[in-house]
Scaffold this motif. Sequence first.
Motif, PDB file in Angstrom:
ATOM      1  N   VAL A 192      -5.274   9.050  -2.567  1.00 30.87           N
ATOM      2  CA  VAL A 192      -5.307   7.706  -3.150  1.00 30.87           C
ATOM      3  C   VAL A 192      -3.861   7.241  -3.397  1.00 30.87           C
ATOM      4  N   ARG A 193      -3.023   8.157  -3.855  1.00 32.14           N
ATOM      5  CA  ARG A 193      -1.606   7.807  -4.051  1.00 32.14           C
ATOM      6  C   ARG A 193      -0.948   7.401  -2.731  1.00 32.14           C
ATOM      7  N   TYR A 194      -1.263   8.143  -1.666  1.00 30.18           N
ATOM      8  CA  TYR A 194      -0.712   7.795  -0.349  1.00 30.18           C
ATOM      9  C   TYR A 194      -1.140   6.375   0.038  1.00 30.18           C
ATOM     10  N   LEU A 195      -2.444   6.095  -0.156  1.00 27.35           N
ATOM     11  CA  LEU A 195      -2.952   4.757   0.207  1.00 27.35           C
ATOM     12  C   LEU A 195      -2.237   3.677  -0.603  1.00 27.35           C
ATOM     13  N   ARG A 196      -2.051   3.938  -1.896  1.00 29.16           N
ATOM     14  CA  ARG A 196      -1.389   2.938  -2.739  1.00 29.16           C
ATOM     15  C   ARG A 196       0.053   2.724  -2.322  1.00 29.16           C
ATOM     16  N   SER A 197       0.707   3.820  -1.927  1.00 27.82           N
ATOM     17  CA  SER A 197       2.116   3.676  -1.543  1.00 27.82           C
ATOM     18  C   SER A 197       2.241   2.902  -0.233  1.00 27.82           C
ATOM     19  N   LYS A 198       1.200   2.979   0.614  1.00 28.38           N
ATOM     20  CA  LYS A 198       1.280   2.295   1.911  1.00 28.38           C
ATOM     21  C   LYS A 198       0.706   0.879   1.873  1.00 28.38           C
ATOM     22  N   ILE A 199      -0.169   0.608   0.903  1.00 25.54           N
ATOM     23  CA  ILE A 199      -0.788  -0.719   0.852  1.00 25.54           C
ATOM     24  C   ILE A 199      -0.385  -1.472  -0.427  1.00 25.54           C
ATOM     25  N   ASP A 200      -0.789  -0.961  -1.567  1.00 26.46           N
ATOM     26  CA  ASP A 200      -0.563  -1.669  -2.834  1.00 26.46           C
ATOM     27  C   ASP A 200       0.922  -1.937  -3.084  1.00 26.46           C
ATOM     28  N   ASP A 201       1.726  -0.879  -2.949  1.00 30.12           N
ATOM     29  CA  ASP A 201       3.146  -1.011  -3.269  1.00 30.12           C
ATOM     30  C   ASP A 201       3.860  -1.945  -2.293  1.00 30.12           C
ATOM     31  N   VAL A 202       3.437  -1.903  -1.043  1.00 31.53           N
ATOM     32  CA  VAL A 202       4.119  -2.687  -0.007  1.00 31.53           C
ATOM     33  C   VAL A 202       3.742  -4.166  -0.105  1.00 31.53           C
ATOM     34  N   PHE A 203       2.443  -4.437  -0.364  1.00 28.59           N
ATOM     35  CA  PHE A 203       1.985  -5.832  -0.315  1.00 28.59           C
ATOM     36  C   PHE A 203       1.713  -6.404  -1.709  1.00 28.59           C
ATOM     37  N   ASP A 204       2.050  -5.617  -2.724  1.00 25.63           N
ATOM     38  CA  ASP A 204       1.892  -6.061  -4.103  1.00 25.63           C
ATOM     39  C   ASP A 204       0.451  -6.507  -4.397  1.00 25.63           C
ATOM     40  N   VAL A 205      -0.486  -5.594  -4.108  1.00 27.16           N
ATOM     41  CA  VAL A 205      -1.903  -5.851  -4.400  1.00 27.16           C
ATOM     42  C   VAL A 205      -2.484  -4.633  -5.116  1.00 27.16           C
ATOM     43  N   LYS A 206      -3.722  -4.785  -5.554  1.00 27.17           N
ATOM     44  CA  LYS A 206      -4.428  -3.641  -6.133  1.00 27.17           C
ATOM     45  C   LYS A 206      -5.714  -3.469  -5.343  1.00 27.17           C
ATOM     46  N   VAL A 207      -5.769  -2.460  -4.496  1.00 28.80           N
ATOM     47  CA  VAL A 207      -6.961  -2.252  -3.677  1.00 28.80           C
ATOM     48  C   VAL A 207      -7.854  -1.175  -4.311  1.00 28.80           C
ATOM     49  N   VAL A 208      -7.357   0.043  -4.374  1.00 31.38           N
ATOM     50  CA  VAL A 208      -8.150   1.130  -4.957  1.00 31.38           C
ATOM     51  C   VAL A 208      -7.867   1.229  -6.449  1.00 31.38           C
ATOM     52  N   ARG A 209      -8.904   1.072  -7.249  1.00 28.65           N
ATOM     53  CA  ARG A 209      -8.747   1.154  -8.710  1.00 28.65           C
ATOM     54  C   ARG A 209      -9.255   2.493  -9.227  1.00 28.65           C
ATOM     55  N   THR A 210      -8.605   2.969 -10.271  1.00 26.95           N
ATOM     56  CA  THR A 210      -9.030   4.208 -10.918  1.00 26.95           C
ATOM     57  C   THR A 210     -10.027   3.881 -12.016  1.00 26.95           C
ATOM     58  N   VAL A 211     -11.144   4.616 -12.031  1.00 23.40           N
ATOM     59  CA  VAL A 211     -12.088   4.489 -13.143  1.00 23.40           C
ATOM     60  C   VAL A 211     -11.947   5.770 -13.953  1.00 23.40           C
ATOM     61  N   ARG A 212     -11.366   5.647 -15.122  1.00 23.03           N
ATOM     62  CA  ARG A 212     -10.996   6.855 -15.885  1.00 23.03           C
ATOM     63  C   ARG A 212     -12.201   7.741 -16.177  1.00 23.03           C
ATOM     64  N   GLY A 213     -12.032   9.017 -15.904  1.00 22.47           N
ATOM     65  CA  GLY A 213     -13.081   9.992 -16.155  1.00 22.47           C
ATOM     66  C   GLY A 213     -14.212   9.954 -15.139  1.00 22.47           C
ATOM     67  N   ALA A 214     -14.105   9.066 -14.136  1.00 18.65           N
ATOM     68  CA  ALA A 214     -15.213   8.938 -13.181  1.00 18.65           C
ATOM     69  C   ALA A 214     -14.743   9.106 -11.733  1.00 18.65           C
ATOM     70  N   GLY A 215     -13.797   8.288 -11.324  1.00 20.49           N
ATOM     71  CA  GLY A 215     -13.363   8.371  -9.939  1.00 20.49           C
ATOM     72  C   GLY A 215     -12.607   7.134  -9.518  1.00 20.49           C
ATOM     73  N   TYR A 216     -12.961   6.614  -8.335  1.00 13.12           N
ATOM     74  CA  TYR A 216     -12.253   5.452  -7.782  1.00 13.12           C
ATOM     75  C   TYR A 216     -13.218   4.402  -7.308  1.00 13.12           C
ATOM     76  N   ILE A 217     -12.729   3.159  -7.225  1.00 17.21           N
ATOM     77  CA  ILE A 217     -13.576   2.065  -6.781  1.00 17.21           C
ATOM     78  C   ILE A 217     -12.726   0.999  -6.094  1.00 17.21           C
ATOM     79  N   ILE A 218     -13.297   0.386  -5.062  1.00 11.81           N
ATOM     80  CA  ILE A 218     -12.747  -0.853  -4.515  1.00 11.81           C
ATOM     81  C   ILE A 218     -13.715  -1.943  -4.939  1.00 11.81           C
ATOM     82  N   LYS A 219     -13.217  -2.869  -5.718  1.00 11.71           N
ATOM     83  CA  LYS A 219     -14.069  -3.833  -6.391  1.00 11.71           C
ATOM     84  C   LYS A 219     -13.761  -5.252  -5.919  1.00 11.71           C
ATOM     85  N   ASP A 220     -14.823  -6.025  -5.666  1.00 13.81           N
ATOM     86  CA  ASP A 220     -14.614  -7.416  -5.262  1.00 13.81           C
ATOM     87  C   ASP A 220     -14.137  -8.251  -6.444  1.00 13.81           C
TER      88      ASP A 220
END
Length: 220
Positions: A192-220
């Motif tokens: 997930v960190r790799y994905l964020r470094s290649k997408i979120d950090d580069v294009f200044d967006v939030k794609v994959v969100r962390t749900v604390r204590g549960a996992g991850y989500i891509i949310k509309d």
Amino acid sequence: MILIVEDEAKIARFVQLELEHEGYEVRHISDGRTALESALAHDYDLIILDLMLPGMSGIELLRRLRQTKDTPVLILTARDQIMDKVAGLDIGADDYMTKPFAIEELLARIRVHLKRREAFKGEKLTYGKLVVDRNARSVTYEDVPVELTKKEYDLLVYLLENRNTVITREQALDAVWGFDFYGNTNVVDVYVRYLRSKIDDVFDVKVVRTVRGAGYIIKD
Ligand code: CA
């Protein structure tokens, strides 16, 4: 991955070898109850299902599977069980073949079902300006190519396919790294960190969100 549910070892082995020869990944389970658990826990591309099984009948397995999943099911069972055929198709089998069978016909039907499923999946997944082209196996953001490794790509596709659903680390591990991967679930965090470094950090967006204590989500 194709699941063969069959208690006759010779038939299972024969079908498995033929499918593997065709390039498919195959798993074989001989017991109905274990097979149901596996079919519920994983997203198989297709299930080849015998009806007379130890543990749980194929009809019962299919009935329970259909309560939550639409995995394609091809029933492969002894000839002349016409009532079983009706029951099987009634509760949601996609196809039916009787033994003895011609392997070429079985393979042809499997190809049809897998193709149908691929078509159903669609070619492109989008999330805002992010576009995943499954045919080309490419990812772009606002038409700028994003270079992902295979696992990064598979993880992104899995999260996109299950958008608006929280995905646990175990689910992601299972779907992307496979049944036989006994790794630490931390590997999911790393990717997930790799994905964020290649997408979120580069294009200044939030794609994959962390749900604390549960996992991850891509949310509309
Ligand atoms: Ca049997």
